[in-house]
Design an enzyme around this catalytic site. Sequence first.
Site, mmCIF file in Angstrom:
data_model
loop_
_atom_site.group_PDB
_atom_site.id
_atom_site.type_symbol
_atom_site.label_atom_id
_atom_site.label_comp_id
_atom_site.label_asym_id
_atom_site.label_seq_id
_atom_site.Cartn_x
_atom_site.Cartn_y
_atom_site.Cartn_z
ATOM 1 N N THR A 68 0.997 -1.051 -0.228
ATOM 2 C CA THR A 68 -0.393 0.198 -0.002
ATOM 3 C C THR A 68 1.218 1.434 0.251
ATOM 4 O O THR A 68 0.657 2.292 -0.573
ATOM 5 C CB THR A 68 -0.911 -0.188 1.244
ATOM 6 N N ASP A 91 1.961 -7.487 -3.841
ATOM 7 C CA ASP A 91 1.110 -7.625 -2.784
ATOM 8 C C ASP A 91 1.422 -7.813 -1.355
ATOM 9 O O ASP A 91 2.302 -9.258 -2.259
ATOM 10 C CB ASP A 91 -0.438 -7.832 -2.773
ATOM 11 N N SER A 126 0.916 -9.953 0.285
ATOM 12 C CA SER A 126 0.727 -12.009 0.434
ATOM 13 C C SER A 126 1.514 -12.338 -0.221
ATOM 14 O O SER A 126 0.949 -13.920 -0.314
ATOM 15 C CB SER A 126 -1.218 -11.493 0.110
ATOM 16 N N THR A 146 2.243 -4.345 4.781
ATOM 17 C CA THR A 146 1.773 -4.697 6.227
ATOM 18 C C THR A 146 1.453 -6.508 6.355
ATOM 19 O O THR A 146 2.042 -6.135 7.284
ATOM 20 C CB THR A 146 0.956 -3.485 6.680
ATOM 21 N N ASP A 147 0.634 -6.349 4.886
ATOM 22 C CA ASP A 147 -0.404 -7.842 5.724
ATOM 23 C C ASP A 147 1.240 -9.060 6.708
ATOM 24 O O ASP A 147 0.906 -9.890 7.318
ATOM 25 C CB ASP A 147 -0.566 -8.507 4.814
ATOM 26 N N THR A 194 1.857 -20.103 21.659
ATOM 27 C CA THR A 194 0.688 -19.979 22.044
ATOM 28 C C THR A 194 0.076 -19.239 20.776
ATOM 29 O O THR A 194 0.449 -18.459 20.248
ATOM 30 C CB THR A 194 0.883 -19.777 23.343
ATOM 31 N N GLN A 195 -1.478 -19.497 21.053
ATOM 32 C CA GLN A 195 -2.865 -18.808 20.002
ATOM 33 C C GLN A 195 -2.630 -17.376 21.152
ATOM 34 O O GLN A 195 -3.661 -16.750 20.462
ATOM 35 C CB GLN A 195 -3.675 -19.848 19.734
ATOM 36 N N CYS A 196 -2.510 -17.225 21.877
ATOM 37 C CA CYS A 196 -2.666 -16.320 22.994
ATOM 38 C C CYS A 196 -1.730 -15.053 22.170
ATOM 39 O O CYS A 196 -0.688 -14.690 22.446
ATOM 40 C CB CYS A 196 -2.225 -16.330 24.106
HETATM 41 N N1 ASP Z 1 -1.875 -6.125 0.931
HETATM 42 C C1 ASP Z 1 -1.415 -5.274 1.471
HETATM 43 C C2 ASP Z 1 0.138 -5.875 1.289
HETATM 44 O O1 ASP Z 1 0.453 -6.215 2.506
HETATM 45 C C3 ASP Z 1 -1.683 -3.810 2.696
HETATM 46 C C4 ASP Z 1 -0.646 -3.028 3.045
HETATM 47 O O2 ASP Z 1 0.281 -2.676 2.177
HETATM 48 O O3 ASP Z 1 -0.752 -2.293 3.920
HETATM 49 O O4 ASP Z 1 1.256 -5.492 0.050
#
Ligand code: ASP
Length: 344
Positions: free
Chosen positions: A14, A58, A60, A90-91, A277-279
């Site tokens: 992003t 991206d 992802s 960020t993802d 842990t998943q906490c």
């Molecule tokens: N889908 C974007 C990514 O992780 C979201 C972001 O950049 O915040 O590439």
Amino acid sequence: MSKRKILVIYTGGTIGMMMDPESKALVPFEFKNIYQQLPMLHLLDANITFQSLLPLIDSSDTNPDFWVRLARMVKNEYDNYDGFVILHGTDTMAYTASAMSFLLENLAKPVILTGAQLPLGVIRTDGRRNILNAIAFASEYVDDKPLLQEVCIYFQNNLYRGNRTYKDNASRFNAFYSPNYPILAEVNTHVEYHKANLFRPNLEEQLCFHTQMDDNVAIVKIYPGIRNEFLESVFNTPGLKAVVLETFGVGNAPTNSVFTSILKRAVERDIIIVNVTQCKGGGGVEMGRYLTGKHLADVGVISGYDMTTEAAVTKVMYLLGQDLSLEEVKHYIGQPLRGELTRD
Ligand code: ASP
């Protein structure tokens, strides 16, 4: 003193988007025009070079090959720059930061990942401040030595150890959280470093760039009602070498005999099972504390202590990629290699 040389590597996400005036759609930003967009860059005590890691993605779409390519870019330019900033979606930023920390052993210069919840080219973006502060952190030297010698994430006023973080919020600017390790520095009207929290590498050793990761690793999240058939089929995946098991609380899981025997048989087939842990808010694994955890230790599940899932999965991929015996991999999983876990 001359300005610090900083390499900013744009990978996608992003932060690097802006509104196309004609189509009104978000399109990748031209970093060659960054000084027009961000004239304040001139005020930084840094000579900044922008490079892109192509193709832009991206986040992802990150994977071990991407992490190795990115780490190689840092390694190739290591002697030419004083610090590195990586602009990343960020993802999966916490996975990339964790992986980079393992791949770049004995790193002694700052590598700061940052990104944005809103594109650089929109009015309310958080990207401007994130980039400017990340570059400022990467340029911070004291007595001609880098203050930061680790892979960090800078986001919304906080500097974190990268391999301690996860993405905690999909819409707030404050998107990252470090449940089990305090922040390294914070930006308010003053920049306050928490120096006792900074990682210090062994400076006798040179940077050692590791090029192999093994992705035969799965993450399995336990939930009430999990069917043993599902578990069985994951553990029977051809080629599987390790599973990061996200358990309840301090490392607890169902106690029925079928569940336990699936794990036991997997361990007997040399599949490594790491308990985290998943906490999400903090704390770690103590398998001896409840009977519901002890049976896991008894069948050979190993503790991931207070590692995040992100750190655990990338650490296991990294360790499996090295020329290590099964026992050595298991041993190192429980040792803090880059400040990613704390043991009492
Ligand atoms: N889908 C974007 C990514 O992780 C979201 C972001 O950049 O915040 O590439």
